[in-house]
Write an enzyme that holds these catalytic residues in place. Structure first.
Site, PDB file in Angstrom:
ATOM      1  N   LYS A  45     -39.828 -27.844  19.296  1.00 36.94           N
ATOM      2  CA  LYS A  45     -40.495 -26.995  18.304  1.00 36.94           C
ATOM      3  C   LYS A  45     -39.464 -26.112  17.612  1.00 36.94           C
ATOM      4  O   LYS A  45     -38.710 -25.392  18.280  1.00 36.94           O
ATOM      5  CB  LYS A  45     -41.568 -26.119  18.965  1.00 36.94           C
ATOM      6  CG  LYS A  45     -42.768 -26.904  19.485  1.00 36.94           C
ATOM      7  CD  LYS A  45     -43.767 -26.010  20.190  1.00 36.94           C
ATOM      8  CE  LYS A  45     -44.547 -25.168  19.217  1.00 36.94           C
ATOM      9  NZ  LYS A  45     -45.674 -24.456  19.909  1.00 36.94           N
TER      10      LYS A  45
HETATM   11  O1  G3P Z   1     -47.826 -22.805  19.806  1.00 26.57           O
HETATM   12  C1  G3P Z   1     -48.359 -22.022  18.772  1.00 26.57           C
HETATM   13  C2  G3P Z   1     -49.712 -21.561  19.150  1.00 26.57           C
HETATM   14  O2  G3P Z   1     -49.773 -21.418  20.552  1.00 26.57           O
HETATM   15  C3  G3P Z   1     -50.077 -20.232  18.514  1.00 26.57           C
HETATM   16  O3  G3P Z   1     -51.410 -20.022  18.867  1.00 26.57           O
HETATM   17  O4  G3P Z   1     -53.276 -18.716  19.851  1.00 26.57           O
HETATM   18  O5  G3P Z   1     -50.910 -17.776  19.871  1.00 26.57           O
HETATM   19  O6  G3P Z   1     -52.197 -17.956  17.696  1.00 26.57           O
HETATM   20  P1  G3P Z   1     -51.972 -18.542  19.100  1.00 26.57           P
END
Ligand code: G3P
Length: 221
Positions: A85
């Site tokens: 990533k």
């Molecule tokens: O990997 C990116 C993702 O986990 C972001 O999600 O829930 O932290 O906004 P969030």
């Protein structure tokens, strides 16, 4: 359709990989820090749980392209099914382009606009990860960003997959899939709401009750 668990919690991954047909796991530094296990230790354990043929997305920490590339090689050396990533910054674009030439799979992450995703795809990213809820938390339209990326990749014949990420409810999940997102990563905390429903449970209870009333047993024999 590809389904990923957005987690670094081994028990959570085990629980849901036994119940769902998952294609892998996505992680990020926050999810890994939350578990307190360094990436080099947790990634192999994730593969042991989900299967060596699945994918695990792991994020670099460096913010300069040279550092990202160096870390990408390190991450890829852990397992051939690691997808690296890379934050979609100017430095990240340079790293994605270089890693494409090296055959290391990448996910352009932190995508909040369609142009970001389009340029990442053109640079050779295997996945682009638009953060739906984070877009919506700044009064943007996360579902529309996903829909635009799906259409742009189809219009221009780009093989990159839209990996929709960052959700807070079932509506967002359903809408990105209806928008054609080929891949999605879901925090397991949201999964029970996709499965459990009192009406389903009520139906089962009434079936068992009627059977027990007639036969005085729950046994099929
Ligand atoms: O990997 C990116 C993702 O986990 C972001 O999600 O829930 O932290 O906004 P969030």
């Amino acid at each position: 359709m590809e389904l990923f668990l957005d987690s670094a919690n081994l028990e959570e991954i085990r629980f849901w990989s036994e119940r769902l047909s998952i294609d892998g796991v996505t992680t990020n530094p926050t999810l890994i820090a939350r578990e307190g296990i360094r990436p080099g230790e947790v990634v192999p354990k994730i593969f042991e749980i989900i299967g060596q043929d699945k994918l695990v997305h792991v994020q670099v920490l460096a913010q300069d392209s040279a550092g990202m590339i160096k870390e990408a090689y390190q991450l890829r050396s852990w397992h051939e099914q690691v997808v690296v990533k890379i934050p979609l910054t100017l430095e990240g674009l340079q790293a994605i382009k270089a890693l494409r030439a090296s055959g290391i799979r990448t996910t352009a992450t932190g995508i909040v606009t369609a142009p970001q995703g389009l340029l990442a795809a053109k640079a050779g990213a295997d996945y682009v990860a638009p953060y739906v809820n984070r877009i919506e938390s700044t009064s943007g339209d996360g579902i529309q960003v996903v829909a635009d990326l799906v259409k742009l990749f189809q219009l221009h014949g780009l093989p990159t997959k839209v990996l929709a990420a960052s959700f807070r409810n079932s509506r967002q999940i359903l809408q990105v899939l209806l928008a054609g997102a080929p891949s999605i990563t879901i925090n397991p905390e949201l999964l029970p709401a996709l499965v459990d429903h009192p009406l389903t449970e009520g139906c089962v209870e009434s079936f068992i009750h009627n059977y027990r009333q007639r036969f005085g047993t729950d046994s099929l024999e």
